[in-house]
Write a protein that holds these residues in place. Structure first.
Motif, mmCIF file in Angstrom:
data_model
loop_
_atom_site.group_PDB
_atom_site.id
_atom_site.type_symbol
_atom_site.label_atom_id
_atom_site.label_comp_id
_atom_site.label_asym_id
_atom_site.label_seq_id
_atom_site.Cartn_x
_atom_site.Cartn_y
_atom_site.Cartn_z
ATOM 1 N N SER A 3 0.814 -1.214 0.000
ATOM 2 C CA SER A 3 0.000 0.000 0.000
ATOM 3 C C SER A 3 0.849 1.266 0.000
ATOM 4 O O SER A 3 0.555 2.218 -0.709
ATOM 5 C CB SER A 3 -0.966 0.003 1.180
ATOM 6 N N VAL A 4 1.914 1.274 0.792
ATOM 7 C CA VAL A 4 2.787 2.450 0.841
ATOM 8 C C VAL A 4 4.171 2.006 1.298
ATOM 9 O O VAL A 4 4.302 1.176 2.199
ATOM 10 C CB VAL A 4 2.194 3.545 1.769
ATOM 11 N N GLN A 20 6.979 8.940 -0.434
ATOM 12 C CA GLN A 20 6.488 7.568 -0.322
ATOM 13 C C GLN A 20 6.100 7.043 -1.697
ATOM 14 O O GLN A 20 5.599 7.795 -2.546
ATOM 15 C CB GLN A 20 5.289 7.502 0.627
ATOM 16 N N THR A 22 3.493 4.752 -3.457
ATOM 17 C CA THR A 22 2.175 4.227 -3.143
ATOM 18 C C THR A 22 1.763 3.154 -4.146
ATOM 19 O O THR A 22 2.331 3.045 -5.239
ATOM 20 C CB THR A 22 1.117 5.347 -3.117
ATOM 21 N N GLU A 25 2.022 2.734 -8.386
ATOM 22 C CA GLU A 25 2.989 3.615 -9.042
ATOM 23 C C GLU A 25 4.046 2.806 -9.772
ATOM 24 O O GLU A 25 4.408 1.702 -9.354
ATOM 25 C CB GLU A 25 3.681 4.523 -8.023
ATOM 26 N N ARG A 73 -7.547 6.826 -10.069
ATOM 27 C CA ARG A 73 -6.985 6.812 -8.718
ATOM 28 C C ARG A 73 -8.075 6.393 -7.730
ATOM 29 O O ARG A 73 -9.268 6.613 -7.962
ATOM 30 C CB ARG A 73 -6.468 8.216 -8.341
ATOM 31 N N VAL A 90 -5.466 -0.115 0.098
ATOM 32 C CA VAL A 90 -5.042 1.009 -0.746
ATOM 33 C C VAL A 90 -5.806 2.248 -0.295
ATOM 34 O O VAL A 90 -7.012 2.197 -0.066
ATOM 35 C CB VAL A 90 -5.276 0.734 -2.246
ATOM 36 N N CYS A 94 -4.088 6.432 -4.428
ATOM 37 C CA CYS A 94 -3.279 5.365 -5.015
ATOM 38 C C CYS A 94 -3.691 5.150 -6.471
ATOM 39 O O CYS A 94 -4.853 5.305 -6.838
ATOM 40 C CB CYS A 94 -3.447 4.065 -4.244
ATOM 41 N N LYS A 146 2.716 10.758 1.954
ATOM 42 C CA LYS A 146 1.886 10.924 0.767
ATOM 43 C C LYS A 146 0.680 9.997 0.839
ATOM 44 O O LYS A 146 0.265 9.421 -0.154
ATOM 45 C CB LYS A 146 2.729 10.625 -0.481
ATOM 46 N N SER A 147 0.117 9.837 2.051
ATOM 47 C CA SER A 147 -1.060 8.981 2.205
ATOM 48 C C SER A 147 -1.982 9.573 3.263
ATOM 49 O O SER A 147 -1.592 10.470 4.012
ATOM 50 C CB SER A 147 -0.658 7.559 2.608
#
Length: 252
Positions: A3-4, A20, A22, A25, A73, A90, A94, A146-147
């Motif tokens: 997830s990250v 991060q 995610t 990516e 996304r 997620v 994401c 970044k989450s």
């Protein structure tokens, strides 16, 4: 496929998290140092190091196809992607590579996704941008985050604009080079980006302008404060927290 994943400045679990990686990516491996891989993210060109155990290889053909496609996304705060017999969590923002309405594809494997997804071709209005931004309210601040479970100021603005189909660079000092300058706070519109500088004049903070001279930004948490020609006024602390440098307008 996690997830990250933290991307670090140096090859150590103790090193600074610079951003991060995610779920969904793509990236290139541009260096290796023992058990660490140096990555360059395909979306924004950002570089950092990850533990090799958290690396998911893809084919050169997939990478090229990924880079040439605008991907949906995740729009739910938290969802899952079914990978084999497991459900991978997620979060909002994401990537959903090659999403067809019910599944995504990574390499040649299709994976089930039943949550809400953004259509970046359709989400291009000011209202969309502000609606997405409000999903992040109360997300905790995390340097390099970044989450939804930890985010910094430029990670917040990058994710919000990215969900709506506009790719910003990763850091505030890079983001400030985009858009058209707004000369006065009174002329700012919801969806504009306000940038703030330190004592040396370097851009160190960014936030999203709202109605009524308010601003949403990541400072301790994603929160809403007052914006004026001096900067951000924090009513809880009864003082200014950031000095305004410039406001920019980006047309989606």
């Amino acid at each position: 496929m996690l997830s990250v994943v933290p991307m670090r400045a140096e090859t150590s679990d103790r090193a600074e998290i610079v951003t991060q990686l995610t779920f969904g990516e793509c990236y290139e491996v541009v260096g290796r140092d023992n058990n660490w891989l140096q990555l360059q993210l395909a979306a924004d060109g950002y570089r950092g190091w990850i533990d090799f155990k958290q690396h998911t290889p893809v084919s050169a053909e997939y990478y090229k196809e990924w880079c040439g496609t605008r991907h949906a996304r995740v729009l739910d705060l938290l969802q899952t992607v079914k990978v084999g017999e497991y459900n991978v969590p997620v979060g909002i923002g994401c990537y959903l590579p090659f999403y067809d309405g019910s599944s995504i594809r990574i390499n040649e494997e299709r994976m089930e996704f039943k949550g809400s997804a953004s259509d970046s071709h359709a989400m291009s209005t000011q209202a969309d941008l502000l609606r997405v931004a409000h999903y992040f309210m109360k997300a905790p601040y995390l340097w390099g985050g970044k989450s939804i479970f930890g985010i910094d100021c430029s990670g917040f603005t990058q994710l919000v604009f990215g969900i709506c189909g506009y790719q910003l660079p990763r850091d505030a000092y890079q983001q400030v080079t985009y858009g058209e300058e707004v000369h006065f706070v009174a002329q700012a519109k919801p969806g504009d980006l306000a940038y703030f500088s330190n004592a040396e004049g370097k851009i160190t903070h960014v936030g999203l302008v709202l109605e009524g001279q308010k601003i949403m930004h990541a400072h301790g948490e994603v929160r809403i404060d007052t914006l004026d020609h001096n900067g951000i006024y924090n009513a809880d602390r009864k003082r200014y927290s950031h000095n305004l440098r410039i406001i920019k307008r980006i047309y989606l």
